[in-house]
Design a protein around this motif. Structure first.
Motif, mmCIF file in Angstrom:
data_model
loop_
_atom_site.group_PDB
_atom_site.id
_atom_site.type_symbol
_atom_site.label_atom_id
_atom_site.label_comp_id
_atom_site.label_asym_id
_atom_site.label_seq_id
_atom_site.Cartn_x
_atom_site.Cartn_y
_atom_site.Cartn_z
ATOM 1 N N PRO A 319 0.810 -1.227 0.000
ATOM 2 C CA PRO A 319 0.000 0.000 0.000
ATOM 3 C C PRO A 319 0.840 1.271 0.000
ATOM 4 O O PRO A 319 0.390 2.297 -0.519
ATOM 5 C CB PRO A 319 -0.832 -0.131 1.277
ATOM 6 C CG PRO A 319 -0.085 -1.083 2.150
ATOM 7 C CD PRO A 319 0.617 -2.019 1.231
ATOM 8 N N GLU A 320 2.039 1.240 0.567
ATOM 9 C CA GLU A 320 2.867 2.449 0.533
ATOM 10 C C GLU A 320 3.340 2.732 -0.884
ATOM 11 O O GLU A 320 3.478 3.899 -1.288
ATOM 12 C CB GLU A 320 4.054 2.331 1.491
ATOM 13 C CG GLU A 320 4.996 1.195 1.225
ATOM 14 C CD GLU A 320 6.179 1.200 2.190
ATOM 15 O OE1 GLU A 320 6.572 2.288 2.643
ATOM 16 O OE2 GLU A 320 6.707 0.105 2.466
ATOM 17 N N LEU A 321 3.548 1.679 -1.689
ATOM 18 C CA LEU A 321 3.903 1.892 -3.088
ATOM 19 C C LEU A 321 2.698 2.385 -3.873
ATOM 20 O O LEU A 321 2.823 3.258 -4.743
ATOM 21 C CB LEU A 321 4.443 0.587 -3.682
ATOM 22 C CG LEU A 321 5.133 0.687 -5.049
ATOM 23 C CD1 LEU A 321 6.300 1.663 -4.991
ATOM 24 C CD2 LEU A 321 5.615 -0.682 -5.501
ATOM 25 N N GLN A 322 1.515 1.845 -3.571
ATOM 26 C CA GLN A 322 0.312 2.323 -4.235
ATOM 27 C C GLN A 322 0.058 3.790 -3.910
ATOM 28 O O GLN A 322 -0.408 4.559 -4.765
ATOM 29 C CB GLN A 322 -0.886 1.472 -3.804
ATOM 30 C CG GLN A 322 -0.801 0.001 -4.177
ATOM 31 C CD GLN A 322 -0.792 -0.226 -5.678
ATOM 32 O OE1 GLN A 322 -1.319 0.579 -6.431
ATOM 33 N NE2 GLN A 322 -0.181 -1.315 -6.105
ATOM 34 N N ALA A 323 0.356 4.200 -2.684
ATOM 35 C CA ALA A 323 0.197 5.607 -2.321
ATOM 36 C C ALA A 323 1.131 6.493 -3.144
ATOM 37 O O ALA A 323 0.758 7.600 -3.555
ATOM 38 C CB ALA A 323 0.465 5.800 -0.828
ATOM 39 N N SER A 324 2.337 6.009 -3.391
ATOM 40 C CA SER A 324 3.269 6.801 -4.204
ATOM 41 C C SER A 324 2.784 6.909 -5.645
ATOM 42 O O SER A 324 2.969 7.942 -6.294
ATOM 43 C CB SER A 324 4.672 6.175 -4.157
ATOM 44 O OG SER A 324 4.715 4.940 -4.859
ATOM 45 N N TYR A 325 2.141 5.851 -6.175
ATOM 46 C CA TYR A 325 1.552 5.944 -7.513
ATOM 47 C C TYR A 325 0.462 7.015 -7.548
ATOM 48 O O TYR A 325 0.360 7.789 -8.509
ATOM 49 C CB TYR A 325 0.952 4.601 -7.922
ATOM 50 C CG TYR A 325 1.948 3.486 -8.111
ATOM 51 C CD1 TYR A 325 3.247 3.735 -8.510
ATOM 52 C CD2 TYR A 325 1.574 2.168 -7.882
ATOM 53 C CE1 TYR A 325 4.161 2.704 -8.679
ATOM 54 C CE2 TYR A 325 2.471 1.120 -8.050
ATOM 55 C CZ TYR A 325 3.768 1.394 -8.442
ATOM 56 O OH TYR A 325 4.654 0.367 -8.607
#
Length: 509
Positions: A319-325
């Motif tokens: 989810p932290e990578l999805q937030a960066s997207y």
């Protein structure tokens, strides 16, 4: 312009009603918000999902090559709340803690503790409030300007020549700026929702890690208590043999030394259990939780893992990578918004009233717009592009951070797995066999009491080390299941945005 004879108040009604009706966008206010945190179990590692492809952008790269990533929207938070429904200056009330689950049978389980944490952990409520604030700002930045309604009178000192007019002025936004505002903040809301999901994983993982620590201490206490009974019995036997002059004084002294060492280990294990329980209760948001036995298994029943496949799954599920997207999307949307800022809004006004000197009505109309001669918003356009570049590199940073964190967890997991397998297959069976043989030899008079004590201590230490290895293996596996997210009580990410885009929309100077 002469029109039919209408008094000033009739003209006011004619002009004001359509002006007010036309200033509201066809956008419904958010529904009433009711916070409800649904327990979420960590998703198992899956190979089905692939990571989103985000291309790094250099800060000197031209705008024409920018291709933002594609990301499906997420829905994690409860429904939105209308800002008008929030009471002014209301003091936040203390959260009512959920009742402790009734412990039946073996003891308190991990699932029960995780449900408590999701309902009571303050950081989840903090970041949920930030996400809701972002949603409220999204609603605010898309609102049109209020019309300006006024009244003017002239020549009041001249009898029967006075004029009375009602004025209505309004700014009409062009180029879809308000919709673009909401698009920018919409991606910010999406990023905050992913941050909420990240925090939930952090809380769940921290509770699980503390649960494992407490379970390890509990298992150690059980082993120590069993061994303490054996050592106490041996010390009593050694004392009797010394009193019967069948053994030297060193035998009871050595037995007493070992008994004291075991008691020290017992106290230390109890301290470890107390600390793990307090940490677990604090992370769960229930600091005064009544202590009880824990029910669970240390061995996760797993073998060797394919770390490259796990890394690929992390890129697809983190989810932290999805937030960066989502923040890349936000930065790209802000570029589009800044590119239309220089397009002037339309300023329109109408005046209608009555001239008593002629007995006729009158209407005046004015239309204008700021001409972008000196300020074409080029600085903000360039700055928005630099923010987009930064957002794309933030994606790469998080990918590398996941890689580095996974390397550390992989070392912990593989080291613990090797130790557990060696203890189960070789060390523990041999230690048990050695203990049995030494007891038989001592009964036959072939071993001294000191030799038996040494063998017993070796078997005891081996069991404690095995429990420790099981704990390390379980904790490494918990971090993998938790997508390498820890820090359930760390300060969560706060939303730094505002309704500044709306102010920019109506300020083109």
């Amino acid at each position: 312009m002469a029109v039919g004879k209408l008094n000033v108040w009739q003209w006011s009604l004619v002009l004001a009603v359509p002006s007010f009706a036309g200033c509201v966008l066809p956008y419904s206010k958010p529904a009433t918000y009711s916070e409800e945190i649904v327990p979420l179990n960590p998703a198992p590692i899956s190979k089905s999902e692939k990571k989103s492809d985000v291309k790094l952008v250099g800060h000197q790269e031209p705008f024409s090559v920018i291709q933002p990533p594609v990301l499906e929207p997420t829905s994690i938070l409860p429904p939105e709340i209308a800002p008008a429904d929030i009471p002014a200056l209301e003091v936040a009330q203390a959260t009512q803690l959920s009742a402790m689950p009734k412990v039946e049978g073996a003891g308190l389980t991990l699932a029960q503790l995780q449900d408590l944490a999701l309902a009571n952990n303050p950081t989840i409520r903090q970041i949920s409030a930030s996400a809701q604030a972002a949603s409220d700002y999204r609603y605010q930045v898309g609102l049109s300007a209020n019309p300006i309604v006024g009244y003017a009178a002239t020549q009041l000192a001249d009898q029967n020549t006075d004029q009375h007019v009602v004025t209505v002025d309004r700014e009409f936004v062009t180029a879809g700026k308000l919709d673009l505002n909401r698009n920018v903040l919409g991606h910010a809301v999406e990023a905050q929702k992913w941050d909420v999901e990240s925090q939930r994983y952090r809380v769940l993982t921290d509770v699980r890690l503390a649960f494992i620590d407490a379970l390890v201490a509990q298992r150690r206490i059980d082993v120590i208590d069993d061994f303490h009974a054996v050592v106490a019995q041996g010390a009593e036997l050694a004392q009797k043999r010394f009193e019967a002059q069948e053994a030297s004084q060193s035998d009871p002294l050595q037995a007493e030394i070992q008994l004291n060492e075991v008691e020290i280990l017992r106290q230390q294990a109890q301290f470890s259990w107390d600390a793990a329980w307090q940490e677990m209760a604090a992370t769960a948001g229930v600091p005064n939780m009544q202590r009880s036995q824990l029910s669970g298994e240390l061995n996760p029943q797993v073998g060797n893992l394919e770390w490259d496949a796990i890394y690929g799954d992390l890129l697809g599920n983190s989810p932290e990578l999805q937030a960066s997207y989502s923040r890349v999307h936000q930065a790209r949307a802000n570029m589009s918004r800044q590119e239309v800022q220089h397009i002037p809004n339309i300023l329109a006004g109408i005046q209608a009233g009555h001239d008593n000197s002629t007995g006729s009505g009158m209407i005046n109309v004015s239309i204008g717009a700021p001409i972008p001669v000196f300020n074409d918003n080029s600085g903000n356009v360039s700055a928005a592009y630099r923010e987009y570049c930064r957002a794309t590199h933030a994606v790469k940073r998080i990918e590398m951070s996941l890689k580095a964190r996974l390397a550390g967890v992989a070392k912990e997991y593989d080291s613990a797995l090797v130790a557990v397998e060696r203890y189960e297959q070789q060390i523990l069976p041999k230690a048990k066999k050695t203990l049995d043989l030494s007891e038989q030899a001592y009964a036959a008079g072939e071993f001294s009491f000191i030799q038996v004590l040494i063998v017993r201590r070796t078997y005891f230490d081996t069991n404690l080390q095995y429990i420790g290895a099981l704990g390390e293996l379980a904790k490494a596996h918990a971090k993998i299941d938790g997508l390498l997210l820890t820090g359930g009580l760390d300060e969560p990410t706060d939303f730094q945005g505002s309704d500044a885009l709306r102010g920019q929309t109506f300020s083109q100077q």
